[in-house]
Scaffold this active site. Structure first.
Site, PDB file in Angstrom:
ATOM      1  N   GLU A   1      46.863 103.998  42.578  1.00 52.15           N
ATOM      2  CA  GLU A   1      45.898 104.130  41.479  1.00 52.15           C
ATOM      3  C   GLU A   1      45.841 105.583  41.024  1.00 52.15           C
ATOM      4  O   GLU A   1      45.790 106.490  41.847  1.00 52.15           O
ATOM      5  CB  GLU A   1      44.529 103.661  41.980  1.00 52.15           C
ATOM      6  CG  GLU A   1      43.377 103.821  41.022  1.00 52.15           C
ATOM      7  CD  GLU A   1      42.060 103.328  41.635  1.00 52.15           C
ATOM      8  OE1 GLU A   1      41.027 103.469  40.988  1.00 52.15           O
ATOM      9  OE2 GLU A   1      42.085 102.788  42.771  1.00 52.15           O
TER      10      GLU A   1
ATOM     11  N   ASP B   1      43.332 107.593  38.754  1.00 50.73           N
ATOM     12  CA  ASP B   1      42.100 107.620  37.973  1.00 50.73           C
ATOM     13  C   ASP B   1      42.137 108.809  37.020  1.00 50.73           C
ATOM     14  O   ASP B   1      41.913 109.956  37.425  1.00 50.73           O
ATOM     15  CB  ASP B   1      40.881 107.728  38.895  1.00 50.73           C
ATOM     16  CG  ASP B   1      40.687 106.495  39.745  1.00 50.73           C
ATOM     17  OD1 ASP B   1      41.036 105.394  39.279  1.00 50.73           O
ATOM     18  OD2 ASP B   1      40.202 106.617  40.882  1.00 50.73           O
TER      19      ASP B   1
ATOM     20  N   GLU C   1      36.785 109.014  35.419  1.00 50.84           N
ATOM     21  CA  GLU C   1      35.598 108.296  35.876  1.00 50.84           C
ATOM     22  C   GLU C   1      34.422 109.183  35.536  1.00 50.84           C
ATOM     23  O   GLU C   1      34.332 110.319  36.022  1.00 50.84           O
ATOM     24  CB  GLU C   1      35.670 108.014  37.368  1.00 50.84           C
ATOM     25  CG  GLU C   1      36.785 107.038  37.718  1.00 50.84           C
ATOM     26  CD  GLU C   1      36.685 106.561  39.155  1.00 50.84           C
ATOM     27  OE1 GLU C   1      36.177 105.442  39.361  1.00 50.84           O
ATOM     28  OE2 GLU C   1      37.101 107.305  40.048  1.00 50.84           O
TER      29      GLU C   1
ATOM     30  N   HIS D   1      45.183 108.287  43.839  1.00 51.58           N
ATOM     31  CA  HIS D   1      45.060 107.580  45.115  1.00 51.58           C
ATOM     32  C   HIS D   1      46.440 107.088  45.516  1.00 51.58           C
ATOM     33  O   HIS D   1      47.073 106.333  44.769  1.00 51.58           O
ATOM     34  CB  HIS D   1      44.146 106.358  45.002  1.00 51.58           C
ATOM     35  CG  HIS D   1      42.719 106.656  44.692  1.00 51.58           C
ATOM     36  ND1 HIS D   1      41.736 106.687  45.664  1.00 51.58           N
ATOM     37  CD2 HIS D   1      42.092 106.901  43.509  1.00 51.58           C
ATOM     38  CE1 HIS D   1      40.565 106.939  45.086  1.00 51.58           C
ATOM     39  NE2 HIS D   1      40.759 107.075  43.784  1.00 51.58           N
TER      40      HIS D   1
END
Length: 467
Positions: free
Chosen positions: A237, A239, A242, A253
């Site tokens: 992942e 990101d 956020e 991640h």
């Protein structure tokens, strides 16, 4: 030479096998036509930007799941109907995913190149809370992004996101078709938002690998519409974003290098609870949150990046040799607001080297300084994330509240009982009593996030300034 009889016998077995796979396939509903809202994006190079006719689809978890050719729910509230879903395979055979009315049912709307995600949408069947959508290349395939030595840019409006909410934009290594080619029992596929995974290995995903996630299904302690099954759905992942109006973070991640694409887990491998650091993916990630990194005046209302106004977020994926074949060595961030470029804030703690982007060196130093476990580097760090970016990832956009930790990990002191004077505990200015989902849903139902003007391509070509 094969006899005609043996050839005929083999053909019969092949046809029977095909029919069997179709019989137990996860079905598509017929009561509401699925029409993907248009969301054009742009791909850019030195010659300019070209518009791509992309669209969005809603994640399957939000959709009505009902008995095939009947209006009976397969899933209601936080429970499966075990008379229909007596097994994962029976669930796939007996249940259908339905098309949706995006705006009136889920508060999702597009206008031109802008996507608006509403928080709570009231319907005749009760409220729908939050949503998660994916960018589509065509009617049956997600748009795949390969971003090494590229940049990704979008405009965002977060002024209507209070403490405890998260308007997220990120990439995960889902299959382009949602898993239909790998799992024949998954007929609905990307068209109906199937195939989700991320580094949290979520166990609330209702269909995984073409089967219902019904085994050991346990309703959520707080969320009246969710629960968890035996299986989780894991993948790398990235990101990109956020955030709410008070705090933001971007976070890669990793997963174990053998986790390539969407991977089903169970037991310890999912990394839930006390197994958090024993799972196959890195749940913490290596985050860059300006507030957490010591600059409390960079991001927020009327601060350097003023969250009362629209702004542009640029993320650059830097490689070792300046080509898409090189190793990923840095994930850089900059902003553009009112025509001016704003470089990312720097770390601001005594004894911690100055960083304003994510590198393996930053991640090692940050984890050591905050005394946090470093599963990111143990799983390969940016090299593992870069490999996923090279294989290709899917764009996800969502709005959500957090029944597990009230989003304190993003915008407040976390852990909630941690000493705020300890470096790394404070992630934003929100009170540690904020973010309670029931309060947010009743007091701030009209919250929303808008993502617009999505562009990707060669570094330096997706944004302009008046600097």
């Amino acid at each position: 030479r094969m006899s005609s009889l043996s050839m005929m016998t083999k053909l019969i077995f092949l046809v029977l096998a095909l029919l069997a796979s179709l019989v137990i396939a996860q079905q598509i509903g017929t009561y509401q036509q699925e029409v993907h809202p248009s969301l054009p994006t742009q791909i850019c190079n030195e010659g300019g930007c070209e518009t791509v006719q992309t669209s969005i689809t809603l994640d399957s978890n939000w959709r009505w799941i009902h008995q095939v050719n009947a209006y009976t729910n397969c899933y209601t509230g936080d429970q499966w109907d075990t008379s229909i879903c007596s097994s994962p395979q029976a669930c796939a055979q007996n249940c259908a995913l339905e098309g949706v009315d995006y705006e009136s049912t889920y508060g999702i709307s597009t206008q031109g190149n802008a996507l608006n995600l509403g928080f709570v949408t009231q319907t005749s069947n009760g409220p729908n809370v939050g949503s998660r959508v994916y960018l589509m290349a065509d009617q049956t395939n997600y748009q795949i992004f390969k971003l090494k030595n590229q940049e990704f840019t979008f405009d965002v409006q977060v002024s209507n996101l209070v403490c405890g909410l998260n308007g997220a934009l990120y990439f995960v290594e889902m299959a382009a078709d949602g898993g239909t080619s790998q799992y024949p029992t998954n007929v609905a596929g990307a068209q109906y938002g199937v195939g989700y995974c991320d580094a949290q290995c979520p166990q609330d995903v209702k269909f995984i690998n073409g089967e219902g996630n019904t085994l050991d299904w346990t309703p959520s302690n707080g969320d009246p519409n969710s629960g968890t099954g035996e299986w989780g759905s894991c993948c790398v992942e990235m990101d990109i974003w956020e955030a709410n109006s008070q705090a933001s973070a971007y976070t890669p991640h990793a997963c174990n290098p053998d986790v390539q694409g969407q991977t089903r887990c169970n037991g310890t491998a999912c990394g839930q609870g006390n197994d958090r650091y024993d799972g196959i993916c890195d749940k913490d990630g290596c985050d860059f949150n300006s507030y957490r990194m010591g600059n409390e005046s960079f991001f927020g209302p009327r601060l350097t990046v003023d969250t009362t106004q629209l702004f542009t977020v640029v993320t650059q994926f830097i490689t070792s040799d300046g080509t898409s074949n090189g190793n990923l060595t840095a994930v850089k961030r900059l902003y553009v607001q009112n025509g001016k470029t704003i470089e990312n804030s720097y770390t601001n703690f005594p004894g911690l080297p100055l960083y304003n982007d994510i590198t393996d060196e930053f991640c090692v130093d940050q984890k050591a300084y905050f005394d946090n476990p470093d599963t990111f580097e143990s799983m390969g760090g940016l090299s593992t994330v870069g490999a996923a970016l090279e294989r290709g990832m899917v764009l996800v956009m969502s709005i959500w509240d957090d029944y597990t930790a009230n989003m304190l990990w993003l915008d407040s002191a976390y852990p909630a009982n941690g000493d705020p004077s300890t470096p790394g505990i404070l992630r934003g200015p929100c009170a540690n009593t904020s973010g309670v989902p029931n309060e947010l849903e009743s007091q701030d139902p009209n919250a929303s996030v808008q993502f617009s003007n999505i562009r990707w391509g060669d570094i330096g070509t997706t944004f302009s300034t008046t600097d």
